[in-house]
Design a protein around this motif. Sequence first.
Motif, mmCIF file in Angstrom:
data_model
loop_
_atom_site.group_PDB
_atom_site.id
_atom_site.type_symbol
_atom_site.label_atom_id
_atom_site.label_comp_id
_atom_site.label_asym_id
_atom_site.label_seq_id
_atom_site.Cartn_x
_atom_site.Cartn_y
_atom_site.Cartn_z
ATOM 1 N N ILE A 237 -20.111 34.534 -14.734
ATOM 2 C CA ILE A 237 -19.588 33.206 -15.099
ATOM 3 C C ILE A 237 -19.145 33.227 -16.563
ATOM 4 N N ARG B 31 -15.865 35.171 -16.762
ATOM 5 C CA ARG B 31 -14.780 34.350 -16.223
ATOM 6 C C ARG B 31 -14.387 33.258 -17.235
ATOM 7 N N SER B 32 -15.372 32.663 -17.861
ATOM 8 C CA SER B 32 -15.098 31.596 -18.843
ATOM 9 C C SER B 32 -14.346 32.148 -20.047
ATOM 10 N N GLN C 81 -10.787 32.799 -19.090
ATOM 11 C CA GLN C 81 -10.033 31.529 -18.994
ATOM 12 C C GLN C 81 -9.512 31.063 -20.350
ATOM 13 N N GLU C 82 -10.145 31.525 -21.421
ATOM 14 C CA GLU C 82 -9.701 31.142 -22.763
ATOM 15 C C GLU C 82 -8.547 32.020 -23.250
ATOM 16 N N PRO D 163 -20.392 27.377 -18.764
ATOM 17 C CA PRO D 163 -18.923 27.242 -18.880
ATOM 18 C C PRO D 163 -18.523 26.209 -19.925
ATOM 19 N N ARG D 164 -19.269 25.096 -19.995
ATOM 20 C CA ARG D 164 -18.930 24.057 -20.974
ATOM 21 C C ARG D 164 -19.134 24.576 -22.395
ATOM 22 N N VAL E 204 -19.012 27.665 -23.488
ATOM 23 C CA VAL E 204 -17.967 28.641 -23.848
ATOM 24 C C VAL E 204 -16.690 27.897 -24.239
ATOM 25 N N ARG E 205 -16.349 26.868 -23.461
ATOM 26 C CA ARG E 205 -15.130 26.107 -23.774
ATOM 27 C C ARG E 205 -15.266 25.427 -25.141
ATOM 28 N N GLU F 165 -20.546 29.070 -8.479
ATOM 29 C CA GLU F 165 -20.393 28.763 -9.907
ATOM 30 C C GLU F 165 -20.816 27.328 -10.179
ATOM 31 N N GLU G 76 -17.619 22.553 -13.158
ATOM 32 C CA GLU G 76 -17.039 22.361 -14.492
ATOM 33 C C GLU G 76 -17.451 20.994 -15.029
#
Lengths: 90, 572
Positions: free
Chosen positions: B21, B24-25, B28-29, B150-151, B153-154, B184, B187
Amino acid sequence: MRRTIHAVVASKTSVLGRVSAVLSKYNLSIETLALTRKSDENGLSILRLIADVENRRQADQLIKQLNKLIDVVTAADVTERQEAGENVRI
Amino acid sequence: MRVETKSGTETRSRTITGADILVRSILQEGVDVVFGYPGGAVLPVYDALYRKHVRHVLARHEQGAIHAAEGYARVSGKPGVVIATSGPGATNIVTGLMDACIDSLPLVVFTGQVATRVIGTDAFQEADVIGITAPATKHNFQVKSLTDLPRIVREAFYIAATGRPGPVLVDLPKDVCAMNVPTEPQETAMKLPGYHFTTKPESHRIQTLARAIEKAEKPVVLAGAGVLHAGASEQLRSFAEKHSLPVVSTLLGLGSFPASHPLFLGMGGMHGTYAANMAITECDLLLNIGSRFDDRLTGNLEKFAPEATIAHVDIDPVEIGKNVPADIPVLGDAAAVLERLESETGPSADKSKWLKHLKAYRQQHPLHYERSQERGCLSPQYVIERVAACAGDGAVVTTDVGQHQMWTAQYYRFERPDHWVTSGGLGTMGFGFPAAIGAQVAKPDETVVAIVGDGGFQMTLQELAVVRELNLPIKTIVLNNHALGMVRQWQEAFYEKRYAHSVPSVQPDFVQLAESYGIRGERAATEEEAEQVLTRAFRTPGPVLVDCRVRREANVFPMVAPGKGLKEMTGV
C-alpha cells in the motif's frame, strides 16, 4: 516579559513535544502549561502557556513559529486581552 | 510464497501488505526514483519495491542517499524520496533533513521503525525518530495504523512541495508494513487543519511596494532562492529591465538572474562583490525577494542597508522581520508578487546616475585573483574558470562547502536558473558529491559537475561506487589544497596562523582512489595540464575525477570579517 499564549492544537501524542521544541529553539522556559482536550471538537485540544520572552519581537517570532507547526491550528498571544479582563476564547 | 491463515494456506497474492500500500501510494505521487539503503526494519518495504520494480538508487551511506535526493529535488523541482532503516539508518539522515529544511528543498523521507508493540523498549535499532527529527523537518508522521497510511503519504507529499518547500518524514513501524490485509484501506481525504500557506499577496502591500519602487532613486533587488523555487526568474528579469533595477543575488539565488546581464552586480555578503555589497549599503530601497536575510549575507545588522526602506517578499511569514525589520512586508510567492507588481507599478524614477555609480564600482573593483606562479600548483579560481569554459553554461554544478564553494559562486557565472546546487544555510560538508548523483539521476542528459574540496569529498566519497554502478557521467573536480581551506583561512586571519588540525598529514591519492572504483582519474598541477585534462574530461562520455592541485595559501576575497558591516571588505 511574560506572555500568555493560547493555541488550538491537534490532540496528538507528539504535539506537546513540537510546541516545547519551538520554545527550546529560543532557549525559553515555560512557566505555566495546560493542555485540555476540547469536548466539542473533533480531535482538537486547547493549549495555554505562559513564557518569559526577551522582547516583543521574540514574542511575535514565537507566535509565527507556533503557527507554522502543522499540528497547531492557530496560536495567539492573548496577554493584552487577558489583562483587559476579557474572557479569552480562540 | 505462501502464508498461513486461519482457514488454511493461501497464496499471498490474495492479500496485500502494508508495504504494498505504501509503494502504491508513493507511485501515485508520480515518484520515478527513490534513494535509499535497506535494513531490518524496512525489509517489507524493500520487498514491495522489488516486486513493483521501483527504481531505487542504492547509496553507500544514508547521508549519501539524502543529499542525492536533495540534488534531485533542486534540479527537478519534484520531491526527492528517501528510504532508510530504523535507528542508525534514521539518525544518519538527520544532517540531510536539517540541510533541506533550511534550504527549502522538498523531500519525503521514509524511515523504518521497530514494531509498534516494542516501541519505547529500547529495542534493537530503535530511535525516537519523531522526537529527533521534529526540529529538522517541516513535519513528521509516525504511521500507527494501516488505515492512515495512504492519507499520510498524500499529506507528506503535499506538505513537502507546497508553501515553503521542505522535508517531511514518515516513520513506518515494521509491523504496519508487514501486515497482510485482504483489501486496501479506503481512501480518506487529507486532514490538515493546521497547514496554511499564502501565495497571493495582499493588494494593499503590493500598492505600497509599487509606490516605493516608483519613487526609489537608488533601488536594489536582492534575489534569493525563493525566486528559483517559484520559477520566477524570467519575471524577475523582465521587471528589473523595465524599471532599471540592479540585482544582487544571494548564494542560493545564483542563476535566478543571468550573471552576464548588465544589471547584475554579483553575489552579496561575506564573500560578495564590492559592487553588490556597496549597492546594499547605499541603496534607498532594498527589495528582498525570497531570501532569508541570512547572517552571511547581511554582515553586521546595524550596518546593513542603513539608508534603505526594506521590502521583504517571502512565502514564509516566519522569515519576514526575523533578522531585518521589514518596512514593507509582503507575504506571498515570488512569482505571484512579481506578476502583481508588473501590472501595478507605474513609471519609475530615473536611475541613470545610480546605475552609473554602480558601474564604476564594478569597473574599479572587479573580482580578481593572481595566477599561480608556483610550480606544481594551480590557482583555484583559474580552475573554476576553466571548468566553466569546458562544461558550458548548460551544466548543472554542485559544490560542497568551503573555499571551493565560494570560488565557484564567484567565478562560475551562472546564467540559468536551477543549474546550481549547493548547501547554503547549514553549510554541510559532504553535500556536493552525492548531490551531483541526484542531479544526474534527475537530468541524465545534462552535464553535471561536482566541484568539491579534498576535505568535504572525504566525508561522502564512498558514493563513488554509485557513480560507477549507474555509470553516471559526472565530472568530479577536486580542488585539492591538502587542507581544510576555509578553516585554514580563518586561522590565518583570526588565530595568528595557528593551523590547528586544518592541514592533515595524510591524504589519499584521489586518482588511484577513483581508479579503484573503476572511474577514470586524472591529475592537473599546471595550467597546461589543467587545460588538457579538463578538456579531455568533458569530452569523455563516462564519469571522470580530476584531482586539481591548487595553492594551499589561496584565500577567498573579498571578505567581510564576522561582525563587520558589508562595506568593510578586505581584499577588494
